[in-house]
Design an enzyme around this catalytic site. Structure first.
Site, short mmCIF file in Angstrom:
data_model
loop_
_atom_site.label_atom_id
_atom_site.label_comp_id
_atom_site.label_asym_id
_atom_site.label_seq_id
_atom_site.Cartn_x
_atom_site.Cartn_y
_atom_site.Cartn_z
N GLY A 40 -54.36 -56.27 83.59
CA GLY A 40 -53.17 -57.03 83.74
C GLY A 40 -54.00 -57.77 84.79
N ILE A 44 -58.10 -52.12 76.86
CA ILE A 44 -57.84 -53.74 76.97
C ILE A 44 -58.39 -53.43 78.58
CG2 ILE A 44 -56.01 -53.37 75.43
CD1 ILE A 44 -53.42 -52.63 77.43
N HIS A 86 -58.14 -48.35 80.40
CA HIS A 86 -59.05 -49.37 80.32
C HIS A 86 -60.69 -49.14 79.99
CE1 HIS A 86 -55.41 -51.74 81.77
NE2 HIS A 86 -55.25 -50.92 83.10
N ASP A 124 -57.83 -49.04 90.00
CA ASP A 124 -57.17 -48.48 88.92
C ASP A 124 -57.90 -47.62 87.82
OD1 ASP A 124 -55.42 -48.40 86.87
OD2 ASP A 124 -54.56 -50.22 87.23
#
Length: 287
Positions: free
Chosen positions: A211, A208, A193, A188
């Site tokens: 998830g 961030i 990120h 990903d």
């Protein structure tokens, strides 16, 4: 209307071959923070090839997550703005333990489209099988803001009554400052990120954590704490993404054993932000 629910559900599935090897597994585990302490026998099961087992949440990144969410958003009947897309929830069902090395066929389709009023929810299902039969099934719940309201089926509620009483176990797991940079190498590469400027455009003051990284860290904590470190006991793992977490923060993972139900209820929060919710409605079903 950008989403034609009937057309999306009726579309032909897309299939592709995926492969993975022990280095992919080790990299994924390291991206979750495995290997601390480096010589701990329990951690060597995640990092040393001669003892390696596979955490079931690896199913979300095997073959770099192919065919993946982005592929699903290009299915017939779906035409949406990626800026309106949120990963709302995830479920992995294991049909048998994931081998350390493998070659399989992943078949992806949109299993359902729900009308939540102010948003549409796509259930994107990926079924993976190798020469010996089914391995796992991934369901990703994708929220598309602003695309509801056509009068369709609202679908089942994913909200659960919160666990009662004090948790049976509570553990805290620190998130390294570089953890998102390492985890993203499992497939990903969303700049949200890693790139501070991109994160600001998305409304965050800094990048961030993925998830699905929090998702994997949480399952590892449950396996190590309540399942004796035995990854083969996990039957399924479901969560709802309730909030973000930032590298450098600490996860507080609360666990309630389900008695005879064969499940562990879990709630995850960010310690430094007043226990802000991160994962909710989380269940690990096990043998």
């Amino acid at each position: 209307m950008p989403i034609d629910a009937a057309k999306a559900v009726a579309a032909e599935p897309r299939s592709g071959e995926i492969t993975w090897d022990r280095k992919d597994v080790q990299l994924y585990h390291l991206g979750l923070g495995a290997g601390v302490p480096a010589t701990d026998p329990d951690e060597l099961r995640y990092t040393l090839e001669s003892r390696l087992h596979v955490l079931p949440s690896f199913a979300t990144v095997a073959g770099a997550g192919s065919p993946g969410v982005i592929s699903g958003l290009s299915m017939p009947g779906v035409d949406v703005d990626l800026a309106r897309v949120l990963h709302g929830g995830q479920r992995v069902e294991l049909h048998r333990p994931i081998p350390v090395e493998g070659k399989a066929v992943a078949t992806g389709r949109i299993a359902a489209v729900y009308d939540k009023g102010k948003a549409a929810v796509l259930v994107m299902r990926t079924e993976v099988a190798d020469a010996e039969g089914p391995l796992w099934t991934n369901d990703a719940q994708i929220f598309v803001r602003g695309e509801g309201g056509w009068g369709g089926d609202r679908g089942p509620s994913t909200r659960l009554e919160p666990p009662t009483g004090e948790p049976d176990r509570t553990v805290e797991r620190p998130i390294r400052e570089d953890q998102a940079l390492l985890y993203r190498l499992s497939g990903d590469l969303n700049p949200l990120h890693a790139d501070p400027e991109f994160a600001k455009l998305a409304g965050f003051d800094r990048p961030i954590l993925h998830g699905l990284c929090t998702y994997g860290m949480t399952l590892k904590a449950v396996v190590d704490t309540l399942l004796g470190g035995d990854v083969t006991r996990v039957r399924s793992y479901t969560t709802r993404f309730a909030g973000v977490v930032f590298p450098g923060e600490t996860l507080r993972i609360r666990m309630w054993q389900g008695g005879g139900s064969g499940g562990v209820r879990v709630a995850v929060s960010a310690v430094e932000r007043g226990d802000a919710p991160v994962l909710a409605d989380t269940i690990v079903e096990h043998s």
